[in-house]
Write a protein that holds these residues in place. Structure first.
Motif, mmCIF file in Angstrom:
data_model
loop_
_atom_site.group_PDB
_atom_site.id
_atom_site.type_symbol
_atom_site.label_atom_id
_atom_site.label_comp_id
_atom_site.label_asym_id
_atom_site.label_seq_id
_atom_site.Cartn_x
_atom_site.Cartn_y
_atom_site.Cartn_z
ATOM 1 N N TRP B 155 0.841 -1.203 0.000
ATOM 2 C CA TRP B 155 0.000 0.000 0.000
ATOM 3 C C TRP B 155 0.871 1.245 0.000
ATOM 4 N N SER B 220 -4.841 4.782 2.906
ATOM 5 C CA SER B 220 -4.109 4.456 1.681
ATOM 6 C C SER B 220 -4.681 5.207 0.496
ATOM 7 N N LEU B 223 -1.508 1.735 -4.404
ATOM 8 C CA LEU B 223 -0.885 0.424 -4.224
ATOM 9 C C LEU B 223 -0.008 0.126 -5.438
#
Lengths: 201, 332
Positions: B155, B220, B223
């Motif tokens: 992440w 987050s 990714l």
């Protein structure tokens, strides 16, 4: 309305079509799964595919008698056994894949899951009934068993109900597809309500 | 059965498929899944067997991010294509492949994320703020789904604690509530309860304030080096690696600090199966399946042997002090 009627060639062809589509799709799915082409989790895809296919074949085989009655054409009965056998074929793949790919041969886990988890207990019970029906599916055995044969094979209605329950219970929430299958199963059982009543009481 | 043969020129105007229906054909085909037997009913949309490949939607565009790399460890990462094609995001459908299939046109810019409630300095973050306000760092975390599969995902994001510090929580802020975007126009699962799994939207999640402030808790925004694709919760999502995946709420528009324990979506749907805490715990089974082991999704197909023991708190022992003295069987 003209009566539906199949020539023996047509029956052979239709049966060949059942073989090809069932074996073909199964081969295709497993081949793609080994190549890792079935999305993020091939195990889940395979379990879903074999489970749904079991239900499809069972529904199709259950549809034959009402269809024969509705269209006044007994020939439909001739597909019933083959469709039923393919239901068990997919059920074998389903349980086999669960043991081999999901549990990866953890036998103690299999045992505890069958005992502890109601939806797996129910699915396993359905599997055993299908197994019994498959083992007694030849005409020779049918003749030998006489009246008992029909009693055993009426177990298909119980199996259908158990498989439906197994499916509903296994999903996290009820979406359109499980609901649709629930509807189809209830319709199939309702069409045979007289027979089921006679069998039960 | 009477079969009338008709030539290809026999179509009447009324038989021509309306363009709207044509455009919507995949969803319609899904809904009438009962037309075929066997594989057709499966509606699997894995690329290799996709009979109705979508050739007219453009993939959502992600862009590379600047961030501090994670210290490499020995964990094998789940391949990117699996991370982005195997998703539970019921707003876009309940099959694992649905979010990827249905979310590519999702609009993330402009975006508004509000931080409000029991805070001294309420904040409103714009799309650009999500990537600029805090230094971004990479974190390689295990993600354990309540369905007993798991992934390892790199992440990119910033600690939730950094954001909370800026908002300055008041002393009576005991919990943090999160909310996903509610936009039925864009999210088919919110339009139709059969597509969305019968969930009462918007999706809501929550943490105790000490859980939210823990250094492992991440917001987050990316990714695998790039911004998040919609199926993974673009533009901003929560990642709480020691809890089951459903706690890590996606596409967040509201973070609210409050005194009362917030209600959470899965707990409302099935309270006996999903608790508020939802800590990964091999000793506490889901009522319908065991949580003792998990299947790690990495590369390799059907025969990849990938079954491993599930660890308490998903192996993140450093969070254990948060639950000191609590009966985790009761607070599942």
């Amino acid at each position: 309305m003209r009566r539906v009627s199949f020539s023996s060639l047509q029956i052979t062809l239709l049966k060949a079509l059942i073989h090809i589509s069932c074996l073909g799709t199964a081969l295709w799915f497993y081949y793609q799964a080994t190549l890792d082409n079935l999305g993020g989790d091939p195990v889940e895809e395979i379990l879903h595919f074999t489970g749904i296919s079991t239900l499809n074949m069972l529904l199709l085989s259950l549809a034959m008698s009402p269809l024969a009655k509705a269209l006044r054409q007994a020939q439909f009965i001739r597909f019933r056994r083959l469709l039923g056998l393919y239901a068990f074929f997919f059920a074998v793949l389903h349980l086999g894949s669960y043991i081999l790919f999901e549990l990866q041969l953890e036998w103690s886990m299999l045992l505890s899951e069958i005992i502890e988890r109601p939806y797996i207990t129910v699915g396993f019970a359905a599997w055993l009934i299908l197994l019994t029906m498959t083992l007694t599916s030849t005409q020779t055995i049918q003749r030998k068993m006489g009246k008992a044969w029909q009693k055993v094979h009426n177990g298909v209605y119980l199996t259908a109900a158990l498989i439906g329950l197994h499916y509903m219970w296994s999903v996290k929430t009820l979406t359109a597809k499980p609901m649709l299958y629930l509807g189809l199963l209830m319709l199939a059982l309702w069409l045979r309500r007289d027979k089921i009543r006679r069998w039960l009481f | 059965m009477l079969i009338k043969k008709s030539g290809r020129h026999d179509y009447k105007e009324s038989q021509v498929t309306d363009e709207a229906i044509y455009r919507d054909r995949r969803r319609l085909l899904k809904q009438m899944g009962f037309i075929g037997a066997g594989a057709l009913l499966m509606q699997s949309k894995a690329s290799a067997i996709n009979l109705f490949a979508e050739d007219d939607t453009q993939a959502f565009e992600t862009r590379p991010l600047n961030y501090q790399n994670a210290v490499p460890d020995k964990q094998i990462l789940t391949p990117e294509n699996k991370v982005t094609s195997h998703n539970n995001f019921y707003e876009f459908g309940t099959d694992k492949s649905d979010p990827k299939d249905n979310a590519q046109a999702f609009k993330v810019d402009p975006w508004t994320l509000r931080i409000e409630g029991e805070v001294e300095a309420p904040l409103t973050l714009s799309f650009e703020d999500l990537f600029k306000l805090f230094p971004l760092e990479e974190r390689i975390y295990r993600l354990r789904c309540v369905e007993a599969w798991s992934m390892v995902i790199p992440w990119i994001g910033f600690p939730l604690s950094a954001l909370l510090e800026q908002a300055k929580p008041l002393s009576n802020a005991k919990y943090v509530a999160f909310e996903t975007l509610y936009d039925p126009q864009q999210m088919p699962g919110q339009r139709n309860r059969f597509i969305g799994g019968g969930i009462d939207y918007p999706y809501e999640e929550g943490l105790r304030i000490d859980e939210a402030a823990h250094s492992l808790t991440l917001l987050s925004v990316g990714l695998y080096g790039k911004t998040l694709p919609p199926q993974n919760g673009a533009p901003i999502r929560l990642v709480v690696p020691w809890k089951y995946g459903f706690k890590s709420i996606k596409s967040i528009v509201r973070i609210r600090l409050q005194e009362k324990q917030p209600r959470t979506t899965w707990n409302r749907l099935a309270p006996q199966e999903y608790g508020f805490y939802a800590n990964v715990n091999p000793m506490v089974d889901h009522p319908r399946w065991s949580q003792a082991r998990e299947r790690r999704i990495d590369k390799g197909g059907l025969f990849a042997s990938n079954r491993i023991d599930t660890q308490l708190f998903n192996g993140y022992e450093e969070v254990a002090p948060l639950y000191k003295g609590m009966n985790l069987r009761h607070h599942y």
